[in-house]
Design a protein around this motif. Structure first.
Motif, PDB file in Angstrom:
ATOM      1  N   UNK A  89      76.654  48.842  36.396  1.00 47.18           N
ATOM      2  CA  UNK A  89      76.119  47.560  35.918  1.00 47.18           C
ATOM      3  C   UNK A  89      74.640  47.643  35.572  1.00 47.18           C
ATOM      4  N   UNK A  90      73.909  48.506  36.241  1.00 48.49           N
ATOM      5  CA  UNK A  90      72.453  48.555  36.096  1.00 48.49           C
ATOM      6  C   UNK A  90      71.969  49.794  35.347  1.00 48.49           C
ATOM      7  N   UNK A 102      75.121  47.430  29.528  1.00 50.41           N
ATOM      8  CA  UNK A 102      75.697  46.708  30.657  1.00 50.41           C
ATOM      9  C   UNK A 102      74.848  45.451  30.943  1.00 50.41           C
ATOM     10  N   UNK A 103      74.357  45.283  32.131  1.00 51.60           N
ATOM     11  CA  UNK A 103      73.605  44.057  32.443  1.00 51.60           C
ATOM     12  C   UNK A 103      72.246  44.067  31.752  1.00 51.60           C
ATOM     13  N   UNK A 104      71.992  43.097  30.870  1.00 52.45           N
ATOM     14  CA  UNK A 104      70.718  43.104  30.133  1.00 52.45           C
ATOM     15  C   UNK A 104      69.515  42.808  31.003  1.00 52.45           C
ATOM     16  N   UNK A 122      85.441  50.088  32.026  1.00 51.51           N
ATOM     17  CA  UNK A 122      84.293  49.878  31.136  1.00 51.51           C
ATOM     18  C   UNK A 122      84.693  50.133  29.690  1.00 51.51           C
ATOM     19  N   UNK A 123      85.091  49.107  28.966  1.00 49.14           N
ATOM     20  CA  UNK A 123      85.489  49.317  27.564  1.00 49.14           C
ATOM     21  C   UNK A 123      84.353  49.848  26.710  1.00 49.14           C
ATOM     22  N   UNK A 160      66.657  48.529  36.677  1.00 46.87           N
ATOM     23  CA  UNK A 160      66.889  49.812  37.345  1.00 46.87           C
ATOM     24  C   UNK A 160      67.420  50.879  36.394  1.00 46.87           C
ATOM     25  N   UNK A 161      67.790  50.456  35.170  1.00 46.63           N
ATOM     26  CA  UNK A 161      68.410  51.382  34.240  1.00 46.63           C
ATOM     27  C   UNK A 161      67.467  51.846  33.148  1.00 46.63           C
ATOM     28  N   UNK A 162      68.009  52.702  32.290  1.00 46.28           N
ATOM     29  CA  UNK A 162      67.235  53.330  31.218  1.00 46.28           C
ATOM     30  C   UNK A 162      67.779  52.852  29.877  1.00 46.28           C
TER      31      UNK A 162
END
Length: 500
Positions: free
Chosen positions: A279-280, A286-288, A127-128, A292-294
């Protein structure tokens, strides 16, 4: 490694005598009728259903109703065996943490030519976005599940490393409670190390890495939600630790600080045990499209305002191509040889290894470097011609995505089958915790068992089951377990059953 008859962990070497150290277990097996063993096993599984201990297989419409089959015959580790394993596990996890710190920082291991740079920098699990960030207390892999296999009395090998979101610890705990309730006589015959302190140990690990370093840190478990295959475990651990189980909608980031929404107003969160994949985790990084993410979580992490267990970016340590270099990684960071060896591995990205793999597909196990759950894997000796042909085409098209390993004679443990007790192949996942005060190995773990005769695939998604794993406190001990501790442990399942 040559293929040979399997070592049985109770009966010993093929054609040899029973293991004398486990005489008490032999007597228990001999004196307990198979129908009684079956009755106890069914009672345990009925309790698991009542508690809602289930897992999901994605794409399976009946997944929510499944439990992982439980086997009543325990696996036993002698005290000296466990001491050796623990030393190797601590060394390996310390090397994993040093490796992650290095590749997201100075990258000395690349500069000194130990690893090819493209294996890291071109890897989808690298993950750069977080390169240059430092987690609180410089700890990346707080919770590791290191999968081990055994091929002989003293032959243990690491099969793979799990440093992202290793699962299965709830089964370790529930299996022990079931055994205490249904087979208490075994705990009179063996002095077994307790595992019920794991939630307290996990909470202590979380609290130790609080970035503020003082006060009473607020810790939470972040789950993708009840549709996730491991949701029971998320709920179980949060409940056992006495912390909140939250979803993304329960958290908000303001001025690079994470807050939890409560009926009393926002509460600052210091430590997040996340069970959401990278990813989430944060749609701003990460994934736009992630729900599931904050949003803003990684900014809060970069600012040093929240600890995330395990750290974002750990997936690179799970990669099976990286695994093949673990002996070199351990040597680079520890200065010594790995105490727990790898299984011999061919990296199909290398032309010579690819040729060997293609020439011996019917003898090898071939895996995706980023695969899990028993998917994307070929077990050559049991595969059909069609399966081998399909894997050959996949290997030739994208060799960098695969590694190959010999088909090991995995050890067996007696397992209750339709025909009675019969040997079945097993593997083992011990859990290793790393906090600000150091590394500790939980004295137990998850034994997974391949329930189909002759099968080497132990994954629950592929029909595998689980066993309790006894770690003896004293080699060959027959001292009774402390009655108070035993009563306290046995009451845990009954209390939860009464509240659900």
């Amino acid at each position: 490694m040559e293929k040979r008859a399997a070592f049985d962990e109770i009966m010993g070497q093929p054609g040899g005598d029973r293991r004398a150290e486990l005489a008490a277990l032999h007597r228990w097996i001999d004196e307990t009728p198979a129908p009684e063993l079956g009755r106890r096993q069914r009672a345990a599984e009925a309790t698991f259903r009542q508690l809602g201990i289930t897992f999901a297989v994605y794409g399976d419409s009946e997944a929510s109703e499944r439990i992982i089959p439980f086997d009543i015959v325990p696996r036993v580790f002698l005290a000296d065996e466990w001491a050796r394993l623990s030393e190797g596990l601590v060394q390996r996890v310390e090397a994993i943490n040093a490796f992650l710190q290095d590749i997201y920082g100075e990258r000395r291991i690349l500069a000194e030519g130990v690893l090819p740079p493209d294996l890291i920098l071109g890897n989808p699990q690298f993950r750069p976005e977080i390169a240059g960030l430092r987690p609180p207390h410089d700890i990346w892999a707080h919770i590791c599940g290191i999968d081990l296999v055994r091929t002989g009395p003293d032959q243990f090998f690491v099969l793979e490393d799990n440093a992202r979101t290793p699962s299965g610890v709830s089964y370790m705990l529930e299996n022990r409670e079931a055994m205490l309730r249904l087979c208490p006589e075994l705990f009179r015959d063996f002095r077994v190390a307790p595992v019920d302190s794991y939630p307290d140990r996990l909470l202590a690990t979380m609290r130790s890495v609080c970035p503020r370093g003082q006060g009473d840190p607020v810790c939470v478990v972040l789950t993708p939600g009840h549709y996730n295959s491991a949701y029971y475990e998320h709920s179980f651990l949060a409940d056992s630790m006495g912390v909140e189980l939250v979803e993304a909608s329960d958290l908000v980031v303001d001025d690079d600080i994470v807050f939890m929404r409560t009926i009393a107003g926002p509460v600052r969160v210091d430590v997040i045990y996340r069970r959401v994949d990278d990813d989430y985790l944060d749609p701003l990084v990460f994934r736009p499209d992630s729900m599931l993410g904050v949003p803003g979580l990684i900014a809060a992490y970069a600012a040093g305002n929240v600890a995330i267990l395990n750290a974002p970016g750990n997936g690179i340590a799970d990669d099976k191509a990286i695994y093949s270099y673990m002996p070199e990684i351990v040597r680079f960071y520890s200065g010594g040889e790995a105490k727990l060896p790898n299984v011999e591995t061919w990296r199909c990205r290398e032309p010579e290894a690819l040729r060997y793999t293609l020439d011996h597909l019917d003898q090898l196990v071939v895996k995706l470097v980023d695969g899990s759950g028993g998917y994307g894997m070929l077990v050559g000796p049991t595969a059909s011609r069609e399966e081998i042909a399909a894997f050959r085409a996949a290997l030739e098209a994208e060799p960098h995505r695969y590694i190959a390993q010999p088909t090991l004679a995995l050890s067996t443990v007696a397992t209750l089958a339709d025909e009675g007790l019969s040997p079945r192949h097993v593997d083992f996942r011990p859990f290793v915790l790393t906090g600000a005060t150091g590394v500790e190995v939980v004295p137990g773990g998850l034994t997974r068992v391949a329930l189909r005769e002759g099968s080497l695939v132990v994954n629950s998604s592929q029909g595998g089951g689980t066993k309790d794993s006894f770690v003896l406190i004293e080699d060959g001990a027959t001292q009774a377990m402390d009655a108070g501790a035993m009563t306290q442990t046995m009451s845990g399942m009954e209390q939860r059953m009464g509240t659900r």
